[in-house]
Design an enzyme around this catalytic site. Structure first.
Site, short mmCIF file in Angstrom:
data_model
loop_
_atom_site.label_atom_id
_atom_site.label_comp_id
_atom_site.label_asym_id
_atom_site.label_seq_id
_atom_site.Cartn_x
_atom_site.Cartn_y
_atom_site.Cartn_z
N LYS A 170 0.87 -1.18 0.00
CA LYS A 170 0.00 0.00 0.00
C LYS A 170 0.90 1.23 0.00
CE LYS A 170 -1.67 3.00 2.69
NZ LYS A 170 -1.61 4.14 1.78
N GLU A 245 10.07 2.23 10.28
CA GLU A 245 11.04 3.27 9.93
C GLU A 245 10.28 4.58 10.05
OE1 GLU A 245 14.15 2.68 9.26
OE2 GLU A 245 14.10 0.53 8.86
N CYS A 284 13.67 11.75 5.91
CA CYS A 284 13.56 11.33 7.31
C CYS A 284 14.88 11.48 8.04
CB CYS A 284 13.05 9.91 7.39
SG CYS A 284 13.93 8.82 6.29
N GLU A 384 9.80 17.19 14.10
CA GLU A 384 10.22 17.02 12.72
C GLU A 384 9.45 18.02 11.87
OE1 GLU A 384 8.91 13.39 10.73
OE2 GLU A 384 10.97 13.11 10.05
P1 NAD Z 1 2.32 8.99 7.12
O1 NAD Z 1 2.57 8.31 8.41
O2 NAD Z 1 1.22 9.97 7.03
O3 NAD Z 1 1.99 7.90 5.99
C1 NAD Z 1 2.86 6.85 5.70
C2 NAD Z 1 2.04 5.68 5.19
O4 NAD Z 1 1.25 5.19 6.26
C3 NAD Z 1 1.07 6.04 4.08
O5 NAD Z 1 1.00 4.98 3.17
C4 NAD Z 1 -0.24 6.21 4.83
O6 NAD Z 1 -1.36 5.97 4.02
C5 NAD Z 1 -0.10 5.14 5.88
N1 NAD Z 1 -0.92 5.35 7.07
C6 NAD Z 1 -1.29 6.52 7.63
N2 NAD Z 1 -2.06 6.29 8.71
C7 NAD Z 1 -2.16 4.95 8.85
C8 NAD Z 1 -2.84 4.09 9.75
N3 NAD Z 1 -3.60 4.58 10.73
N4 NAD Z 1 -2.72 2.76 9.59
C9 NAD Z 1 -1.98 2.25 8.59
N5 NAD Z 1 -1.34 3.01 7.68
C10 NAD Z 1 -1.42 4.35 7.81
O7 NAD Z 1 3.70 9.61 6.68
P2 NAD Z 1 4.02 10.46 5.36
O8 NAD Z 1 3.48 11.82 5.59
O9 NAD Z 1 3.62 9.72 4.13
O10 NAD Z 1 5.62 10.46 5.37
C11 NAD Z 1 6.33 11.34 6.11
C12 NAD Z 1 6.82 10.69 7.40
O11 NAD Z 1 7.52 9.50 7.09
C13 NAD Z 1 7.81 11.55 8.12
O12 NAD Z 1 7.54 11.53 9.50
C14 NAD Z 1 9.14 10.89 7.83
O13 NAD Z 1 10.13 11.13 8.77
C15 NAD Z 1 8.77 9.48 7.78
N6 NAD Z 1 9.75 8.72 7.01
C16 NAD Z 1 10.60 7.88 7.65
C17 NAD Z 1 11.55 7.18 6.95
C18 NAD Z 1 12.51 6.25 7.63
O14 NAD Z 1 13.07 5.41 6.95
N7 NAD Z 1 12.72 6.34 8.91
C19 NAD Z 1 11.65 7.33 5.59
C20 NAD Z 1 10.78 8.21 4.96
C21 NAD Z 1 9.82 8.88 5.69
#
Ligand code: NAD
Length: 477
Positions: A170, A245, A284, A384
């Site tokens: 997803k 992550e 990130c 962040e």
């Molecule tokens: P997000 O948490 O909003 O979404 C990430 C994914 O999770 C999306 O596919 C979203 O649809 C899904 N999601 C959201 N709520 C969910 C739930 N309740 N249950 C299951 N899935 C759910 O994050 P984003 O805005 O897409 O990405 C930015 C964030 O990701 C930042 O905090 C960044 O630091 C982090 N990030 C971390 C890494 C790492 O490797 N540590 C890498 C890239 C991004």
């Protein structure tokens, strides 16, 4: 307009169960560039069952067969490199030239490297009277974010397939179009039906079904800490394996022995600013906090202002651009909110600000921004921001620098700059983070990547990233 109206489930492009669609917006023009299906719980269920049905046979295939599939996928990505790079440049805002290398080149490397890892990993080994067997963990749900969309997909799909797992992906609803190209590549590469499945949709709907479903053995999640916590709670009900992550607030320590004169100072500061602003700060592991000896603060600030004045904000497709737009309106407003809060809390703005960059009223652009005299208590030092906002934090001595560096719930990455390599390593050992770049050391695509503390658990890439998707069985004789 790119209209994707099918999901890839069980080896076929199927009609979704619902009628809903999700719009994908071009970050530089603010126009809708495409739509994808808004998957339903039934779509997620269908994909999980397809992955389950494919697991027995895929898990039994020889490692060489899986490695060969990964190599074909890697080549497929390379063949469609500029098409995918252009898609991600529009979805996310990264300059096209960089997008080619990072958003497509890196995923291609990951698929290729996982082919090599699975060939080299011993499937069995002896431990005293036991025979240890490495086996795939099962059906994997991969839930990914938008910032490096394909890179994060590759970090999960490549090792999962290599290990012999089957996958339901997803992708982020904000940048999902690249995932459709990957699905086409995987199909063309000859993956057996059900081994890889793609369901688009929102986190609270499709994501939560995947995290909670009893037929999913592992969920590998990359995204925000808040969503990661929710995924963990849902997954705990069936005791599935969870790899997370999450976010970061990574420190970059310029030590007091560093040569901070002339060109050397420019190098030290530029390394930090580049580490913060890559992908408009939507990284990130971005080095968002620059820790500087208090006595050197004025020189560092002056150089930082000079470096920022050279940043060229503009369209991802203009060759001169070094900083593109942010991904969305929501993200831009979030970042502007943080900038205003920094000012309100008394941080000193030395570059940029919350207003749109001149002449760029359309597109989700934010000025490259720097705050100085930032204390660890300020919100901009703790949360962040995920935008081009650097905070400079002065410190008194090495002890103080390490304390400030570790004074965060996060622990994803860090950087140390010093004239003394041994000292840099000594300080790096004291940072509670998964990676540390020494004197600008470059990203290594096979080094383990992941977080301490609330930046997550588990590691991606390389051999350790592959082993995340395996169980170990011990036979006693
Ligand atoms: P997000 O948490 O909003 O979404 C990430 C994914 O999770 C999306 O596919 C979203 O649809 C899904 N999601 C959201 N709520 C969910 C739930 N309740 N249950 C299951 N899935 C759910 O994050 P984003 O805005 O897409 O990405 C930015 C964030 O990701 C930042 O905090 C960044 O630091 C982090 N990030 C971390 C890494 C790492 O490797 N540590 C890498 C890239 C991004």
């Amino acid at each position: 307009m790119l209209v994707r109206d099918r999901l890839f489930i069980g080896g076929e492009w199927v009609t979704p169960c619902g009628q809903g669609t999700l719009e994908v917006v071009n970050s530089a023009t603010e126009e809708v560039m495409g739509t994808v299906p808004e998957g339903t719980p039934e779509d997620a269920e269908r994909a999980i069952l397809a992955a389950r049905a494919a697991f027995d046979s895929w898990s039994q295939t020889p490692a060489e067969e899986r490695a060969a599939l990964l190599e074909r996928i890697s080549r497929g990505l390379n063949e469609r490199q500029s098409e995918i790079a252009a898609l991600v440049a529009q979805e996310v805002g990264m300059p096209f030239v960089l997008s080619n290398v990072i958003q497509v080149g890196l995923p291609a490397v990951t698929f290729m490297s996982m082919a090599e890892e699975i060939r080299q990993l011993p499937a069995e080994e002896t431990l005293a009277s036991s025979l240890l067997l490495r086996e795939p963990v099962g059906v994997v749900a991969a839930i990914t974010p938008w910032n490096y969309p394909l890179h994060q997909i590759a970090a999960k799909v490549a090792p999962a397939l290599a290990a012999g797992c089957t996958v339901v992906l997803k992708p982020s609803e904000v940048a999902p179009l690249n995932a459709f190209v990957l699905a086409e590549i995987i199909e063309a590469a000859g993956a057996p039906a059900g081994v890889f499945n793609l369901v688009t949709g929102t986190g609270p709907v499709v994501g939560e079904v995947l995290a909670a479903h009893p037929e999913v053995d592992m969920v590998s999640f990359t995204g925000s800490t808040a969503a990661g916590k929710r995924v963990s709670e849902l997954a705990a009900r069936t005791v599935k394996r969870v790899a997370l992550e999450l976010g970061g607030k990574s420190p970059y320590l310029i030590l007091d022995d560093a040569d901070l004169s002339g060109e050397a100072l420019v190098q030290a500061v530029m390394n930090g600013i580049q580490g913060c602003y890559l992908n408009s700060g939507q990284t990130c592991s971005a080095l968002t906090r620059m820790l500087v000896p208090r006595s050197r603060l004025p020189e560092v600030e002056a150089v930082a202002q000079a470096v920022v004045s050279q940043v060229k904000v503009g369209s991802p497709f203009d060759a001169a651009t070094t900083l593109g737009p942010l991904v969305s309106d929501v993200q831009r407003e979030r970042v502007r909110g943080h900038i205003r809060q920094g000012v309100a809390e008394g941080a000193r703005l030395i570059a940029g600000g919350a207003e749109s960059p001149e002449g760029l009223e359309r597109g989700y652009y934010v000025q490259p921004t720097i705050f100085s005299d930032v204390t660890p208590e300020m919100t901009i030092a703790r949360e962040e921001i995920f935008g081009p906002v650097l905070v400079i934090q002065p410190y008194e001595d090495e002890e103080d620098a390490v304390r400030i560096a570790n004074a965060t719930h996060y622990g994803l990455a860090g950087g140390v700059w010093s004239s003394d390599r041994e000292r840099a390593v000594r300080v790096a050992r004291r940072l509670r983070t998964g990676q540390v770049s020494i004197n600008g050391g470059a990203f290594n695509p096979v080094a383990p990547f992941g977080g301490y503390k609330q930046s997550g658990n588990g590691r991606e890439f390389g051999r350790l990233g592959l082993e995340e998707f395996m169980e170990v069985k011990a036979l006693q004789f």
